[in-house]
Design a protein around this motif. Structure first.
Motif, PDB file in Angstrom:
ATOM      1  N   PHE A 277       0.832  -1.208   0.000  1.00  0.00           N
ATOM      2  CA  PHE A 277       0.000   0.000   0.000  1.00  0.00           C
ATOM      3  C   PHE A 277       0.864   1.255   0.000  1.00  0.00           C
ATOM      4  CE2 PHE A 277      -2.518   3.366   1.945  1.00  0.00           C
ATOM      5  CZ  PHE A 277      -3.741   3.244   1.306  1.00  0.00           C
ATOM      6  N   SER A 278       1.990   1.201   0.697  1.00  0.00           N
ATOM      7  CA  SER A 278       2.883   2.365   0.803  1.00  0.00           C
ATOM      8  C   SER A 278       3.552   2.693  -0.531  1.00  0.00           C
ATOM      9  CB  SER A 278       3.949   2.124   1.875  1.00  0.00           C
ATOM     10  OG  SER A 278       4.925   1.205   1.428  1.00  0.00           O
ATOM     11  N   ARG A 279       3.466   1.781  -1.493  1.00  0.00           N
ATOM     12  CA  ARG A 279       4.032   2.028  -2.822  1.00  0.00           C
ATOM     13  C   ARG A 279       2.965   2.457  -3.832  1.00  0.00           C
ATOM     14  NH1 ARG A 279       6.491  -3.003  -1.619  1.00  0.00           N
ATOM     15  NH2 ARG A 279       5.414  -4.051  -3.337  1.00  0.00           N
ATOM     16  N   LEU A 280       1.738   2.580  -3.354  1.00  0.00           N
ATOM     17  CA  LEU A 280       0.608   2.884  -4.239  1.00  0.00           C
ATOM     18  C   LEU A 280       0.238   4.364  -4.128  1.00  0.00           C
ATOM     19  CD1 LEU A 280      -1.437   1.316  -6.070  1.00  0.00           C
ATOM     20  CD2 LEU A 280      -2.911   1.134  -4.060  1.00  0.00           C
ATOM     21  N   ASP A 281       0.133   5.046  -5.260  1.00  0.00           N
ATOM     22  CA  ASP A 281      -0.227   6.471  -5.229  1.00  0.00           C
ATOM     23  C   ASP A 281      -1.002   6.851  -6.489  1.00  0.00           C
ATOM     24  OD1 ASP A 281       1.732   7.101  -7.306  1.00  0.00           O
ATOM     25  OD2 ASP A 281       3.258   6.806  -5.753  1.00  0.00           O
TER      26      ASP A 281
END
Length: 406
Positions: A277-281
């Motif tokens: 999730f932390s790599r999703l933007d």
């Protein structure tokens, strides 16, 4: 190891990062991701200047929290050094769990997992990395700390979050009605019986704040064009997930494909999921839609085309519920025109509702402290008759359908 930094902000001017833990959290990859998350979702399709990010907002909130701490200490309110740092950490990280375009993820490719829940997961993970130094901040964020006024500074009807986003969003959209005097509001803050209050001199600033909130919601956050664009984005992600689950190959980043591959709920939102999730933007979604607009699926390609080229559905707002005959008429016409299934047509013809409640009278209201020492709710203290009206929930209904041929 990090020296303190000064940032230049278009709203407040120079902002000082208060200590090394805040600097280190800002430098962390989880927080840097917020540079790639739009603060106002799809609103830039209505207000071209609204390209500011969650990163801007979080830094601004820390600045306002510094002002609040200084004001309250000056007025004799006890705030320890540890509590001060915890307040800065909690407000810095309060939005760290937002997904691409802020709210669209919550209703599409994750199963009703709110950004607040994901923010808490991030904070707990960071707490492990920072050797437990975020524990107090997490307590305040969750509303569990013994000093309730600190929890109100993070999440209340006059918190630092709202004090920043109204002023900031007003600036970037150019909608002057939202430009509140956050500095005066903070200067008028005090604490009585462990509850935040506003001194009587600040009553007009509070009135302006509540009216500004109402106007910003109708004029900006719930603007019909922004609303239909967000609904289309939610449907793009739902359709992509549906096609992917049926075995159709789609192009997308590894992070995005993970969420299309797996059914993600709060129960299985583990460390690995959080890392993905932390790599999703926002860029993952925009890039995917640029590919998907050429997909041979009628629904996915047309939805993506609408968003990329801002050729959106027509939307009509009503004060009363949309009549089923009206929906059916547009629905049947679309099915007949394109020879598609009713399920496919439901992505293009639909109804819904939105509501706006500028002030919640029964939920931790904004209290005014009179010179006599009497404390009363802003609605009773104000001589503005419209404030009571603003505490009532107003609901509007909408219907969306294609303007003409796709």
């Amino acid at each position: 190891m990090n020296k303190l930094k000064i940032l230049n902000d278009p709203i407040y001017g120079f902002i000082t990062i208060p200590n090394s833990i805040i600097f280190d959290l800002i430098q962390h990859k989880y927080f840097q991701r917020l540079r790639r998350i739009t603060q106002m979702g799809m609103s830039y399709l209505v207000y071209p200047g609204a390209h500011h990010t969650r990163f801007h907002h979080a830094i601004g909130c820390v600045h306002l929290m510094q002002q609040a701490v200084n004001v309250l200490r000056f007025k004799g309110v006890t705030i320890s050094k540890d509590e001060e740092t915890a307040l800065y950490v909690a407000i810095l990280l309060h939005d760290i769990g937002h997904g691409p375009f802020s709210h669209a993820m919550e209703h599409s490719i994750v199963d009703n997992v709110s950004h607040e829940e994901i923010s808490l997961l991030f904070m707990e993970r960071l707490n492990e990395e920072f050797n437990g130094s975020l524990t107090l901040a997490i307590q305040i964020f969750k509303g569990e700390y013994s000093k309730k006024f600190m929890c109100q500074l993070i999440s209340g009807q006059l918190d630092m979050d709202r004090a920043d986003y109204l002023k900031r969003d007003s600036f970037y959209t150019g909608v002057a009605e939202g430009n509140i005097n956050s500095e005066r509001l903070i200067t008028m803050l005090n604490v009585v019986n462990d509850e935040l209050v506003i001194e009587e001199k600040g009553i007009y600033s509070v009135e302006k704040f509540i009216v500004a909130r109402r106007l910003m919601y109708w004029q900006v956050y719930l603007h019909k064009t922004g609303l239909v664009a967000e609904q289309l984005l939610i449907r793009v992600l739902k359709r992509a997930k549906e096609l992917h689950e049926s075995g159709k190959k789609l192009q997308g980043s590894n992070a995005l494909m993970h969420f299309l591959d797996h059914k993600v709920s709060f129960e299985n939102f583990d460390h690995e999921t959080l890392d993905v999730f932390s790599r999703l933007d926002d860029y993952d979604i925009i890039s995917a839609m640029k590919h998907w607009r050429f997909n041979d699926d009628f629904v996915l390609s047309n939805l993506c085309e609408m968003i990329i080229n801002r050729n959106l559905l027509k939307i009509k707002m009503k004060k009363k519920k949309i009549k089923s005959e009206s929906l059916q008429k547009h629905f049947d016409s679309f099915v007949h025109e394109y020879k598609i299934t009713p399920d496919e047509a439901s992505y293009f013809v639909f109804t819904g509702s939105i509501s706006n409640q500028a002030y919640q009278l029964k939920h931790k209201g904004i209290n005014i402290l009179h010179k006599s020492g009497k404390i009363e709710d802003i609605v009773k203290a104000s001589d503005q008759l419209n404030l009571k009206a603003l505490s009532k929930r107003v609901t509007k209904y909408y219907i969306c359908y294609p303007k003409c041929k796709l």
